[in-house]
Motif scaffolding. Sequence first.
Motif, PDB file in Angstrom:
ATOM      1  N   ALA A  71      19.296 100.767  21.538  1.00  0.00           N
ATOM      2  CA  ALA A  71      19.073 100.897  23.043  1.00  0.00           C
ATOM      3  C   ALA A  71      18.024 100.474  23.683  1.00  0.00           C
ATOM      4  CB  ALA A  71      19.258 102.450  23.294  1.00  0.00           C
ATOM      5  N   ALA A  72      16.758 100.553  23.073  1.00  0.00           N
ATOM      6  CA  ALA A  72      15.439 100.216  23.503  1.00  0.00           C
ATOM      7  C   ALA A  72      14.266 100.327  22.447  1.00  0.00           C
ATOM      8  CB  ALA A  72      14.977 101.165  24.864  1.00  0.00           C
ATOM      9  N   LEU A 115      16.788  91.746  26.934  1.00  0.00           N
ATOM     10  CA  LEU A 115      17.714  91.089  26.353  1.00  0.00           C
ATOM     11  C   LEU A 115      19.151  91.169  26.442  1.00  0.00           C
ATOM     12  CD1 LEU A 115      17.196  89.560  23.596  1.00  0.00           C
ATOM     13  CD2 LEU A 115      17.786  91.487  22.226  1.00  0.00           C
ATOM     14  N   GLY A 116      20.130  90.209  26.458  1.00  0.00           N
ATOM     15  CA  GLY A 116      21.444  90.108  26.583  1.00  0.00           C
ATOM     16  C   GLY A 116      21.885  90.434  28.006  1.00  0.00           C
ATOM     17  N   GLY A 117      20.922  90.284  29.182  1.00  0.00           N
ATOM     18  CA  GLY A 117      21.145  90.602  30.234  1.00  0.00           C
ATOM     19  C   GLY A 117      20.721  91.681  30.762  1.00  0.00           C
ATOM     20  N   ILE A 118      20.091  92.589  29.856  1.00  0.00           N
ATOM     21  CA  ILE A 118      19.608  93.970  30.331  1.00  0.00           C
ATOM     22  C   ILE A 118      18.316  94.166  30.148  1.00  0.00           C
ATOM     23  CG2 ILE A 118      19.622  96.206  29.569  1.00  0.00           C
ATOM     24  CD1 ILE A 118      22.528  96.495  29.857  1.00  0.00           C
ATOM     25  N   THR A 119      17.484  94.898  31.123  1.00  0.00           N
ATOM     26  CA  THR A 119      16.130  95.153  31.159  1.00  0.00           C
ATOM     27  C   THR A 119      15.754  96.772  31.009  1.00  0.00           C
ATOM     28  OG1 THR A 119      15.531  93.053  31.932  1.00  0.00           O
ATOM     29  CG2 THR A 119      13.779  94.853  31.991  1.00  0.00           C
ATOM     30  N   VAL A 165      26.152 100.944  36.727  1.00  0.00           N
ATOM     31  CA  VAL A 165      25.459 100.850  35.333  1.00  0.00           C
ATOM     32  C   VAL A 165      26.076  99.989  34.500  1.00  0.00           C
ATOM     33  CG1 VAL A 165      24.763 103.308  35.202  1.00  0.00           C
ATOM     34  CG2 VAL A 165      26.973 102.740  34.621  1.00  0.00           C
ATOM     35  N   CYS A 166      25.409  99.166  33.584  1.00  0.00           N
ATOM     36  CA  CYS A 166      25.619  98.278  32.738  1.00  0.00           C
ATOM     37  C   CYS A 166      25.249  98.784  31.148  1.00  0.00           C
ATOM     38  CB  CYS A 166      25.031  96.945  33.040  1.00  0.00           C
ATOM     39  SG  CYS A 166      25.824  96.204  34.518  1.00  0.00           S
ATOM     40  N   LYS A 167      25.938  98.015  30.463  1.00  0.00           N
ATOM     41  CA  LYS A 167      25.530  98.211  28.859  1.00  0.00           C
ATOM     42  C   LYS A 167      25.673  96.784  28.214  1.00  0.00           C
ATOM     43  CE  LYS A 167      28.306  97.635  25.447  1.00  0.00           C
ATOM     44  NZ  LYS A 167      29.170  96.742  26.144  1.00  0.00           N
ATOM     45  N   THR A 168      25.091  96.567  27.032  1.00  0.00           N
ATOM     46  CA  THR A 168      24.935  95.508  26.533  1.00  0.00           C
ATOM     47  C   THR A 168      25.025  95.757  24.656  1.00  0.00           C
ATOM     48  OG1 THR A 168      24.267  93.155  25.849  1.00  0.00           O
ATOM     49  CG2 THR A 168      22.314  94.608  26.337  1.00  0.00           C
ATOM     50  N   GLY A 169      25.811  95.320  23.974  1.00  0.00           N
ATOM     51  CA  GLY A 169      25.988  95.790  22.632  1.00  0.00           C
ATOM     52  C   GLY A 169      26.436  94.789  21.807  1.00  0.00           C
ATOM     53  N   LEU A 170      26.155  95.010  20.414  1.00  0.00           N
ATOM     54  CA  LEU A 170      26.684  93.878  19.213  1.00  0.00           C
ATOM     55  C   LEU A 170      28.159  93.826  19.265  1.00  0.00           C
ATOM     56  CD1 LEU A 170      26.182  92.344  16.870  1.00  0.00           C
ATOM     57  CD2 LEU A 170      26.605  94.568  15.392  1.00  0.00           C
ATOM     58  N   GLY A 171      28.931  94.944  19.722  1.00  0.00           N
ATOM     59  CA  GLY A 171      30.538  94.724  19.597  1.00  0.00           C
ATOM     60  C   GLY A 171      31.038  93.769  20.889  1.00  0.00           C
ATOM     61  N   SER A 172      30.651  94.521  22.111  1.00  0.00           N
ATOM     62  CA  SER A 172      31.359  93.642  23.222  1.00  0.00           C
ATOM     63  C   SER A 172      30.212  93.084  24.141  1.00  0.00           C
ATOM     64  CB  SER A 172      32.337  94.928  23.799  1.00  0.00           C
ATOM     65  OG  SER A 172      31.313  95.841  24.448  1.00  0.00           O
ATOM     66  N   GLY A 173      29.056  92.961  23.813  1.00  0.00           N
ATOM     67  CA  GLY A 173      28.164  92.197  24.818  1.00  0.00           C
ATOM     68  C   GLY A 173      28.015  92.808  26.191  1.00  0.00           C
ATOM     69  N   LEU A 174      27.776  92.384  27.091  1.00  0.00           N
ATOM     70  CA  LEU A 174      27.657  93.015  28.394  1.00  0.00           C
ATOM     71  C   LEU A 174      28.869  93.468  29.148  1.00  0.00           C
ATOM     72  CD1 LEU A 174      25.144  93.309  30.637  1.00  0.00           C
ATOM     73  CD2 LEU A 174      25.738  91.057  31.556  1.00  0.00           C
ATOM     74  N   THR A 175      29.047  94.727  29.474  1.00  0.00           N
ATOM     75  CA  THR A 175      30.013  95.410  30.358  1.00  0.00           C
ATOM     76  C   THR A 175      29.323  96.199  31.437  1.00  0.00           C
ATOM     77  OG1 THR A 175      30.271  97.385  28.794  1.00  0.00           O
ATOM     78  CG2 THR A 175      31.726  95.248  28.445  1.00  0.00           C
ATOM     79  N   CYS A 176      29.819  96.237  32.595  1.00  0.00           N
ATOM     80  CA  CYS A 176      29.520  97.171  33.602  1.00  0.00           C
ATOM     81  C   CYS A 176      30.519  98.072  34.115  1.00  0.00           C
ATOM     82  CB  CYS A 176      28.844  96.311  34.655  1.00  0.00           C
ATOM     83  SG  CYS A 176      27.462  95.035  34.353  1.00  0.00           S
ATOM     84  N   GLY A 177      30.035  98.959  34.988  1.00  0.00           N
ATOM     85  CA  GLY A 177      30.857  99.989  35.692  1.00  0.00           C
ATOM     86  C   GLY A 177      30.119 101.014  36.423  1.00  0.00           C
ATOM     87  N   THR A 178      30.655 102.131  36.444  1.00  0.00           N
ATOM     88  CA  THR A 178      29.874 103.484  37.170  1.00  0.00           C
ATOM     89  C   THR A 178      29.794 104.345  35.997  1.00  0.00           C
ATOM     90  OG1 THR A 178      31.805 104.373  38.066  1.00  0.00           O
ATOM     91  CG2 THR A 178      30.775 102.520  39.195  1.00  0.00           C
ATOM     92  N   ILE A 179      28.928 105.568  36.377  1.00  0.00           N
ATOM     93  CA  ILE A 179      29.071 107.072  35.659  1.00  0.00           C
ATOM     94  C   ILE A 179      30.133 107.626  36.496  1.00  0.00           C
ATOM     95  CG2 ILE A 179      27.904 108.856  35.207  1.00  0.00           C
ATOM     96  CD1 ILE A 179      25.246 107.285  35.486  1.00  0.00           C
ATOM     97  N   VAL A 180      31.199 108.010  35.532  1.00  0.00           N
ATOM     98  CA  VAL A 180      32.220 108.639  36.175  1.00  0.00           C
ATOM     99  C   VAL A 180      32.336 110.364  35.997  1.00  0.00           C
ATOM    100  CG1 VAL A 180      33.811 106.584  35.989  1.00  0.00           C
ATOM    101  CG2 VAL A 180      33.718 108.342  34.245  1.00  0.00           C
ATOM    102  N   ALA A 225      20.817 101.768  34.537  1.00  0.00           N
ATOM    103  CA  ALA A 225      20.972 101.800  36.132  1.00  0.00           C
ATOM    104  C   ALA A 225      19.746 101.126  36.702  1.00  0.00           C
ATOM    105  CB  ALA A 225      20.907 103.134  36.571  1.00  0.00           C
ATOM    106  N   GLY A 226      20.030  99.676  37.214  1.00  0.00           N
ATOM    107  CA  GLY A 226      18.869  98.937  37.274  1.00  0.00           C
ATOM    108  C   GLY A 226      18.192  98.633  36.009  1.00  0.00           C
ATOM    109  N   THR A 227      16.887  98.940  36.022  1.00  0.00           N
ATOM    110  CA  THR A 227      16.155  98.771  34.644  1.00  0.00           C
ATOM    111  C   THR A 227      15.834 100.175  34.012  1.00  0.00           C
ATOM    112  OG1 THR A 227      14.031  98.770  35.672  1.00  0.00           O
ATOM    113  CG2 THR A 227      15.052  96.488  35.368  1.00  0.00           C
ATOM    114  N   THR A 228      16.308 101.253  34.470  1.00  0.00           N
ATOM    115  CA  THR A 228      16.244 102.546  33.953  1.00  0.00           C
ATOM    116  C   THR A 228      17.509 102.766  32.871  1.00  0.00           C
ATOM    117  OG1 THR A 228      15.247 103.373  35.984  1.00  0.00           O
ATOM    118  CG2 THR A 228      16.030 105.126  34.426  1.00  0.00           C
TER     119      THR A 228
END
Length: 224
Positions: free
Chosen positions: A57-58, A121-125, A138-153, A177-180
């Motif tokens: 994660a960080a 890294l991977g489009g996320i700070t 929000v966005c996430k980046t990970g080993l399995g699916s790379g960069l994906t984005c959406g919202t908190i539901v 969310a942004g860089t947080t």
Amino acid sequence: MKKARLGCVSGLFAAAVLAVSAMAPGTAAAAPLPVVGPGSGFVTTGGIDDLTACSIAAVGYDDAGRLVALTAGHCILRTGLPVTLVGSPAAPVGTTAVGHWGPDYGVIVLDPTRVTPVSSLGGITVTDIGIGSVGQPVCKTGLGSGLTCGTIVEDRGGDLMSDAVTVWADSGAPLVAGTTLVGIASHASGAPLLSPTAYASAPESVRLLSASGAPGAGFRPVGS
């Protein structure tokens, strides 16, 4: 609804990830240290039952000055396991230190002589840790699916539900969310990629970690 743990890719799958990683071309002794940051993939090694493939994660420092990485707790099958970066399998870069469920957070202690820690890294700070809210992009980046984005539901207290979807090996990935950093990828609420993902609350995870006094207590991201 049954939870599908994203990082429970132990045994043969993780072994396959490690094997593919080991096929990368060799590097010279003077080659730059491997970079580790948000979304970096890693494998824990040991016995066959100790193998997992997950995401970071960080990366940051704790109150004791140790270089550490946050991930999902269910990726830490036991403490003291060697951790190898996907794509840089030559030598372990750290060891597992903390595995906690509810919220689902874990800690890896990194060897600062073997990695270059980064905040982007991977489009996320990741520059800080904060609270996420329903409707927030929000966005996430990970080993399995790379960069994906959406919202908190949905906010479930210890977990944030988001349609920034995930698959196996994304466990531990950052939700920002942004860089947080607001969440740490934990599990899909149904079928991965087809249903929202539960992300452990990052501020609650860090609060509990700090209160425990374990490695990672007082976590602050690199560059913050």
